[in-house]
Design an enzyme around this catalytic site. Structure first.
Site, PDB file in Angstrom:
ATOM      1  N   HIS A  47       0.819  -1.214   0.000  1.00 40.17           N
ATOM      2  CA  HIS A  47       0.000   0.000   0.000  1.00 40.17           C
ATOM      3  C   HIS A  47       0.859   1.275   0.000  1.00 40.17           C
ATOM      4  O   HIS A  47       0.756   2.075  -0.937  1.00 40.17           O
ATOM      5  CB  HIS A  47      -1.005  -0.039   1.168  1.00 40.17           C
ATOM      6  CG  HIS A  47      -1.698   1.257   1.413  1.00 40.17           C
ATOM      7  ND1 HIS A  47      -2.525   1.842   0.474  1.00 40.17           N
ATOM      8  CD2 HIS A  47      -1.687   2.101   2.478  1.00 40.17           C
ATOM      9  CE1 HIS A  47      -2.992   2.984   0.970  1.00 40.17           C
ATOM     10  NE2 HIS A  47      -2.490   3.161   2.178  1.00 40.17           N
ATOM     11  N   HIS A  71       3.583   6.741   5.616  1.00 40.34           N
ATOM     12  CA  HIS A  71       2.374   7.442   6.052  1.00 40.34           C
ATOM     13  C   HIS A  71       1.482   6.624   6.992  1.00 40.34           C
ATOM     14  O   HIS A  71       0.680   7.186   7.720  1.00 40.34           O
ATOM     15  CB  HIS A  71       1.573   7.964   4.862  1.00 40.34           C
ATOM     16  CG  HIS A  71       0.677   6.950   4.216  1.00 40.34           C
ATOM     17  ND1 HIS A  71       1.093   6.152   3.184  1.00 40.34           N
ATOM     18  CD2 HIS A  71      -0.605   6.594   4.460  1.00 40.34           C
ATOM     19  CE1 HIS A  71       0.105   5.363   2.824  1.00 40.34           C
ATOM     20  NE2 HIS A  71      -0.951   5.599   3.587  1.00 40.34           N
ATOM     21  N   GLU A  75      -0.168   5.213  12.416  1.00 42.02           N
ATOM     22  CA  GLU A  75      -1.530   4.719  12.573  1.00 42.02           C
ATOM     23  C   GLU A  75      -1.584   3.208  12.797  1.00 42.02           C
ATOM     24  O   GLU A  75      -2.382   2.720  13.587  1.00 42.02           O
ATOM     25  CB  GLU A  75      -2.340   5.094  11.320  1.00 42.02           C
ATOM     26  CG  GLU A  75      -3.832   5.095  11.527  1.00 42.02           C
ATOM     27  CD  GLU A  75      -4.534   5.727  10.328  1.00 42.02           C
ATOM     28  OE1 GLU A  75      -4.341   6.931  10.109  1.00 42.02           O
ATOM     29  OE2 GLU A  75      -5.238   5.009   9.613  1.00 42.02           O
ATOM     30  N   ASP A  76      -0.749   2.471  12.092  1.00 37.90           N
ATOM     31  CA  ASP A  76      -0.926   1.016  12.062  1.00 37.90           C
ATOM     32  C   ASP A  76       0.191   0.185  12.701  1.00 37.90           C
ATOM     33  O   ASP A  76       0.115  -1.045  12.699  1.00 37.90           O
ATOM     34  CB  ASP A  76      -1.113   0.551  10.611  1.00 37.90           C
ATOM     35  CG  ASP A  76      -2.423   1.077  10.027  1.00 37.90           C
ATOM     36  OD1 ASP A  76      -3.378   1.225  10.802  1.00 37.90           O
ATOM     37  OD2 ASP A  76      -2.467   1.346   8.817  1.00 37.90           O
ATOM     38  N   ASP A 138      -3.264   8.232  -1.153  1.00 37.91           N
ATOM     39  CA  ASP A 138      -3.694   7.174  -0.235  1.00 37.91           C
ATOM     40  C   ASP A 138      -5.123   6.741  -0.568  1.00 37.91           C
ATOM     41  O   ASP A 138      -5.430   5.555  -0.732  1.00 37.91           O
ATOM     42  CB  ASP A 138      -3.598   7.741   1.195  1.00 37.91           C
ATOM     43  CG  ASP A 138      -4.088   6.765   2.250  1.00 37.91           C
ATOM     44  OD1 ASP A 138      -3.815   5.563   2.111  1.00 37.91           O
ATOM     45  OD2 ASP A 138      -4.739   7.216   3.208  1.00 37.91           O
ATOM     46  N   ASP A 258     -21.820  10.632 -27.307  1.00 30.48           N
ATOM     47  CA  ASP A 258     -21.509  10.680 -28.729  1.00 30.48           C
ATOM     48  C   ASP A 258     -20.665  11.885 -29.108  1.00 30.48           C
ATOM     49  O   ASP A 258     -20.095  11.940 -30.186  1.00 30.48           O
ATOM     50  CB  ASP A 258     -22.799  10.691 -29.558  1.00 30.48           C
ATOM     51  CG  ASP A 258     -23.212   9.277 -29.912  1.00 30.48           C
ATOM     52  OD1 ASP A 258     -22.441   8.358 -29.561  1.00 30.48           O
ATOM     53  OD2 ASP A 258     -24.265   9.101 -30.529  1.00 30.48           O
TER      54      ASP A 258
HETATM   55 MN    MN Z   1      -2.877   4.557   3.892  1.00 29.72          MN
END
Ligand code: MN
Length: 642
Positions: A47, A71, A75-76, A138, A258
């Site tokens: 990611h 990034h 957070e993770d 992201d 068209d």
């Molecule tokens: Mn992310």
């Protein structure tokens, strides 16, 4: 995605980039995300790698790309901001912190949580624009891979992307990201329409390609003959934009998809206009469909000429003409500018980003998360109209914006004092919606103040927040009586009726016959120094005369009813009243010299108009017509009250 592909991409536009920084960021992220997996089953590191690659495609610098690789670590993973500061410095740590979601508080609703996160991202972006670049990349990668989530979650993510991030990409002029975000969100929100449209588009593609080639051949020859360097290409159509156009124009697919789209990229502005001239010589232009965004760039800096002509196949052809520089900005917007100017943009550039600061300003005042999201939507998403001040300054507004929105866009102080406006020469009330190209002159009055009813009229967040701010500031403080009735009377000492033998009489116009200036009148004096004015032939008067002890007074109109007359109108203070009076005056061919309005007490307003009249009959008409307007209580002409 592999780090070497990202590095190669960076190298293609920046040979001297700090590749070590990018590599270090990659290794750090890889180590800390470890064996984490995405829902699709691939390693999580894929990611940030893809996000970094998207940014490299937009030719952003190594710091941004390093931050993109990192990034999600705060957070993770168990990495905190301090560790990032130690390893990569404050600058990168701040960018990553800006991208990181807020900590969800237990009390928060989902809406509140979403609004707070958006607020945080925008706030961080006003300090460092790289935050929003990373956030957009992201979101884009998440949208590309969102398919693995369950339907409900997909829709929620798609909705947020459509409501918030695609409009932000548009505002920043990053067209390529905006298109893709929209098309992906559209796919999840309206899967059936999307599939149907996609099928039709593919099916008709061949036919369009043939037409494009035909037009291209003609144009290429013309450009050679005129010795203009240019590149002509067909334009790919975006599904969501076709869908929106369909809804907007209320037309079937076939009428919209068209249409052949072409783009011509050339060297100079002069060339752009010359090419337009050549095309107009070849095929019939559709005049309503001409937009000159070169003379008048969009707020996201987009420039181009947009023309539509009836092409060789008797079908409309949309053509965009722009220079190479304009094309660069059209594709990458602020990101393009960023590459050249870096952290410290020039003034013009900063001004273009002022909308972000504005959003922050009013967002701080809006406590309701849902309201915030709605306003964000209106401000970002509604297509724009261009309006003008009398001096030609361009005021950009969302569709459906009113006079109040315009006034507040000019200046907050102007907004607060607005009573009406002149649009293309006609007086209109504040609730009037503006159209593209309107020339607007705001009419203000010193003692005007925003009222609660304005909240229903204003559409932009800027106007809304200012009105609310004002309403809050006057809370618990009674509305000041600007002038008492007493002093109003005093100002009316411009006598227009003379009475013989009585000093400063109080003059009352008889309600039974209401004489108008110039009509034959007679006066009756009462013992307390008042004089009532009747028409000479008033029937009621004749009855009073019999057995009355009141004395007849000799009265006459003075010569003071000159060509310039001042009239005052007392009325219930409501929206639109002022403009209605103005329009009545204008419809009677009255030349207005000046106007003003004052609040009297809480509910009333006194409007004053100095005007040129062509004579007594004209003045009579004016009084009669104004009295017919709803909520008008009294009309004063000099010392005469009607
Ligand atoms: Mn992310």
């Amino acid at each position: 995605m592999q780090i070497k592909i990202v590095l190669k991409k960076i190298e293609s536009y920046n040979k001297d980039a700090d590749f070590d920084l990018v590599k270090k960021a990659y290794l750090f992220a890889k180590k800390h995300h470890g064996s984490q997996k995405r829902r699709s089953g691939e390693l999580f590191i894929q990611h940030p790698l893809n996000v970094a690659y998207i940014l490299a495609e937009h030719r952003l610098g190594p710091t941004t790309i390093a931050a993109a690789l990192l990034h999600d670590v705060i957070e993770d993973t168990d990495v905190d901001k301090k560790e990032i500061v130690n390893e990569f410095g404050q600058e990168i740590a701040n960018i990553i912190d800006g991208v990181t979601k807020i900590t969800k508080l237990r009390k928060m609703s989902f809406e509140e949580y979403k609004a707070e996160t958006v607020r945080k991202v925008i706030l961080a972006s006003t300090k460092d624009l790289r935050v929003i670049f990373i956030k957009l990349a992201d979101k884009l990668h998440n949208m590309r891979t969102v398919g693995c989530f369950r339907q409900e979650k997909c829709e929620r993510i798609a909705r947020e992307v459509l409501d918030v991030y695609a409009p932000i990409a548009y505002k920043l002029g990053i067209a390529s990201i905006k298109w893709e975000l929209e098309d992906l969100a559209f796919k999840y929100l309206e899967p059936e329409i999307y599939r149907d449209l996609n099928k039709k588009l593919r099916k008709s593609q061949k036919q369009r390609d043939v037409e494009v080639v035909h037009i291209e051949e003609v144009l290429k020859k013309e450009m050679n003959d005129h010795k203009i360097k240019s590149r002509i290409s067909g334009r790919s159509k975006h599904l969501y934009s076709i869908y929106k156009k369909m809804l907007r124009k209320d037309k079937p697919f076939s009428d919209i998809y068209d249409i052949v789209g072409l783009r011509i990229i050339t060297e100079s502005v002069k060339d752009c206009y010359e090419i337009m001239g050549i095309i107009h010589g070849l095929w019939t232009p559709v005049p309503k469909e001409f937009d000159d965004y070169i003379a008048m760039p969009k707020s996201n800096m987009y420039q181009s000429l947009h023309i539509v002509v009836i092409g060789p196949d008797k079908k409309p052809v949309e053509i965009q003409i722009r220079t190479k520089d304009m094309h660069r900005v059209a594709e990458d917007g602020v990101a393009a500018h960023w590459r050249y100017k870096g952290v410290h943009g020039d003034d013009k550039f900063d001004k273009k980003l002022s909308w972000m600061k504005q959003v922050m300003e009013w967002q701080q005042e809006s406590k309701d998360a849902k309201e915030f999201m709605e306003m964000l939507h209106i401000d970002f998403f509604e297509s724009e109209i261009f309006t003008f001040t009398p001096r030609g300054r361009v005021i950009e507004l969302p569709k459906g914006a009113t006079i109040l929105d315009f006034a507040y866009a000019v200046h907050s102080d102007v907004g607060d004092k607005t009573i009406a406006a002149k649009v293309n020469g006609h007086f209109v009330p504040v609730r009037t919606m503006l159209k593209n190209g309107d020339k607007v002159e705001i009419i203000t009055a010193k003692n005007q103040h925003p009222s609660r009813s304005w909240l229903k009229i204003a559409r932009t967040s800027r106007a809304q927040s200012r009105i609310k701010k004002h309403l809050r500031s006057i809370q618990d403080i009674p509305v000041k009586t600007i002038r008492s009735d007493q002093s109003v009377k005093k100002e009316l000492e411009a006598w227009i009726i003379e009475v013989d033998g009585i000093l400063n009489p109080e003059i009352i116009v008889a309600k039974c016959c209401s004489p108008l200036p110039g009509e034959d009148i007679t006066g009756y004096a009462t013992s307390n120094g008042k004089v009532t004015i009747h028409k000479k032939k008033c029937g009621t008067l004749k009855k009073i005369k019999v057995g009355s002890r009141k004395k007849e007074a000799k009265v006459r109109w003075t010569n003071k009813i000159g060509s310039v007359v001042e009239i005052k109108v007392e009325a219930v203070n409501r929206t639109g009243l002022f403009a209605e009076i103005l329009n009545t005056l204008v419809s009677l061919n009255t030349q207005i010299k000046s106007t003003s309005a004052h609040a009297i007490g809480k509910e009333s307003v006194e409007c004053t108009f100095a005007m040129e009249t062509t004579g007594i009959e004209h003045l009579q008409d004016i009084i009669k017509r104004i009295k017919r307007i709803k909520d008008v209580k009294k009309v004063y002409v000099g010392n005469l009250v009607h």
